[in-house]
Design a protein around this motif. Structure first.
Motif, short mmCIF file in Angstrom:
data_model
loop_
_atom_site.label_atom_id
_atom_site.label_comp_id
_atom_site.label_asym_id
_atom_site.label_seq_id
_atom_site.Cartn_x
_atom_site.Cartn_y
_atom_site.Cartn_z
N ASN A 148 0.84 -1.19 0.00
CA ASN A 148 0.00 0.00 0.00
C ASN A 148 0.88 1.24 0.00
O ASN A 148 1.75 1.39 0.85
CB ASN A 148 -0.92 -0.01 1.22
CG ASN A 148 -1.99 1.08 1.17
OD1 ASN A 148 -2.12 1.80 0.17
ND2 ASN A 148 -2.75 1.21 2.24
N ARG A 159 -13.37 4.56 -1.64
CA ARG A 159 -12.84 3.50 -2.49
C ARG A 159 -13.66 3.37 -3.77
O ARG A 159 -14.86 3.61 -3.78
CB ARG A 159 -12.88 2.16 -1.74
CG ARG A 159 -12.15 2.18 -0.41
CD ARG A 159 -12.39 0.86 0.33
NE ARG A 159 -11.85 0.90 1.68
CZ ARG A 159 -11.93 -0.10 2.56
NH1 ARG A 159 -12.55 -1.23 2.20
NH2 ARG A 159 -11.42 0.03 3.76
N ARG A 162 -15.09 -0.61 -8.47
CA ARG A 162 -14.23 -1.58 -9.12
C ARG A 162 -12.81 -1.03 -9.12
O ARG A 162 -12.61 0.16 -8.96
CB ARG A 162 -14.69 -1.84 -10.56
CG ARG A 162 -16.05 -2.50 -10.67
CD ARG A 162 -16.01 -3.96 -10.25
NE ARG A 162 -17.30 -4.62 -10.44
CZ ARG A 162 -18.25 -4.68 -9.52
NH1 ARG A 162 -18.07 -4.09 -8.34
NH2 ARG A 162 -19.38 -5.31 -9.75
N LYS A 163 -11.83 -1.90 -9.28
CA LYS A 163 -10.44 -1.44 -9.29
C LYS A 163 -10.27 -0.32 -10.32
O LYS A 163 -10.76 -0.42 -11.45
CB LYS A 163 -9.50 -2.59 -9.64
CG LYS A 163 -8.03 -2.17 -9.69
CD LYS A 163 -7.13 -3.30 -10.15
CE LYS A 163 -7.03 -4.38 -9.09
NZ LYS A 163 -6.03 -5.41 -9.48
N SER A 165 -7.45 1.72 -12.33
CA SER A 165 -6.03 1.65 -12.71
C SER A 165 -5.65 2.88 -13.54
O SER A 165 -6.40 3.30 -14.43
CB SER A 165 -5.76 0.38 -13.52
OG SER A 165 -6.10 -0.77 -12.78
N ASP A 191 -2.76 1.18 -9.01
CA ASP A 191 -4.09 0.60 -8.83
C ASP A 191 -4.72 1.10 -7.54
O ASP A 191 -4.11 1.01 -6.47
CB ASP A 191 -4.01 -0.93 -8.77
CG ASP A 191 -3.77 -1.56 -10.13
OD1 ASP A 191 -4.07 -0.90 -11.15
OD2 ASP A 191 -3.28 -2.71 -10.18
N ASN A 193 -7.53 -0.05 -5.25
CA ASN A 193 -8.24 -1.30 -5.09
C ASN A 193 -9.50 -1.16 -4.25
O ASN A 193 -9.64 -0.22 -3.46
CB ASN A 193 -7.31 -2.34 -4.47
CG ASN A 193 -6.05 -2.54 -5.30
OD1 ASN A 193 -6.12 -2.92 -6.45
ND2 ASN A 193 -4.89 -2.25 -4.71
N GLN A 194 -10.40 -2.12 -4.39
CA GLN A 194 -11.67 -2.10 -3.67
C GLN A 194 -11.50 -2.28 -2.17
O GLN A 194 -12.40 -1.96 -1.40
CB GLN A 194 -12.59 -3.19 -4.23
CG GLN A 194 -13.01 -2.93 -5.67
CD GLN A 194 -13.46 -4.19 -6.36
OE1 GLN A 194 -12.69 -4.89 -7.00
NE2 GLN A 194 -14.74 -4.50 -6.23
N ASP A 195 -10.32 -2.81 -1.75
CA ASP A 195 -10.08 -2.98 -0.31
C ASP A 195 -9.48 -1.73 0.33
O ASP A 195 -9.15 -1.73 1.51
CB ASP A 195 -9.19 -4.19 -0.05
CG ASP A 195 -7.80 -4.04 -0.65
OD1 ASP A 195 -7.50 -2.99 -1.28
OD2 ASP A 195 -6.98 -4.98 -0.50
N THR A 199 -1.86 0.47 -4.87
CA THR A 199 -0.74 -0.39 -5.19
C THR A 199 0.06 0.14 -6.36
O THR A 199 -0.49 0.46 -7.42
CB THR A 199 -1.24 -1.81 -5.54
OG1 THR A 199 -2.09 -2.27 -4.50
CG2 THR A 199 -0.07 -2.77 -5.68
#
Length: 223
Positions: A148, A159, A162-163, A165, A191, A193-195, A199
């Motif tokens: 992260n 968030r 969807r991812k 990018s 990226d 991310n959904q969490d 990244t």
């Protein structure tokens, strides 16, 4: 004497009727015409809000209303109320500067983050759609590439569904093991991310090739 008393009584009665007519006219939209006012939202319904005790239908552009919003509401001459939208904060939408993960340094000086400034973000509404907007840049220590970019995950409401990018700018260097004259890299992948993690995906993940990176201009929808 009687005539004078009757005349005074009639004047008082006429004045009373006049005051009542003014009061009734002031409160009747059909008499006073359209109007608007500022109000604070106390409840949110389906396509409606209640603000200062008044039920008003939201304009299409007033998306995602929330309790506590300071809004403008307009009333037609027939008495219908419309919630025009949220008023901007006094100083615009505030930016948040997150703490970065281990191995990353905020671009707070002319020698870090390619002078892009510190990484920061804000939640904004554009024509009824909520977005996350990013700004700034950071330096990356040699070999440091955590899972992260940030020290903690983003809050749920920040968030992407969807991812998301993006190709972002970075320092220009050659790919490891390939001649610099034929393969100079100026960008890398980031990226969201959904969490809630952010990244970094470089050409050769985990090596020391990325020295600085820029998040300026990144924006992704939140719905």
């Amino acid at each position: 004497m009687t005539d004078a008393f009757e005349q005074a009584s009639m004047r008082r009665l006429a004045a009373s009727h006049k005051r009542k007519t003014v009061r009734d006219g002031t409160s009747a939209p059909a008499v006073r015409g359209g109007d608007w006012r500022l109000a604070t939202v106390t409840a949110v319904g389906t396509g409606t809000v209640t603000a200062d005790g008044i039920l008003a239908r939201c304009m299409e552009t007033y998306a995602n209303p929330a309790v506590g919003d300071l809004i403008r509401i307009d009333q037609s001459s027939s008495g219908n109320w419309v919630a025009m939208g949220r008023l901007a904060a006094a100083n615009g939408v505030a930016w948040t500067t997150p703490t970065l993960g281990t191995g990353y340094t905020q671009g707070n000086t002319t020698s870090t983050g390619n002078n892009n400034g510190a990484v920061r973000y804000r939640r904004i509404n554009v024509q009824g759609t909520w977005f996350m907007e990013w700004d700034g840049g950071a330096d990356r220590a040699n070999g440091a590439q955590t899972a992260n970019l940030l020290s903690a995950v983003l809050a749920v409401g920040l968030r992407p569904v969807r991812k998301a990018s993006f190709v972002i700018a970075r320092n220009a260097t050659s790919i490891t093991g390939v001649a610099a004259s034929t393969s100079v890299v100026h960008s890398l992948k980031l990226d969201f991310n959904q969490d809630g993690t952010v990244t970094l995906i470089s050409a050769t993940a985990g090596d020391a090739e990325t020295n600085w990176l820029s998040l300026k201009g990144i924006r992704y929808p939140l719905d």
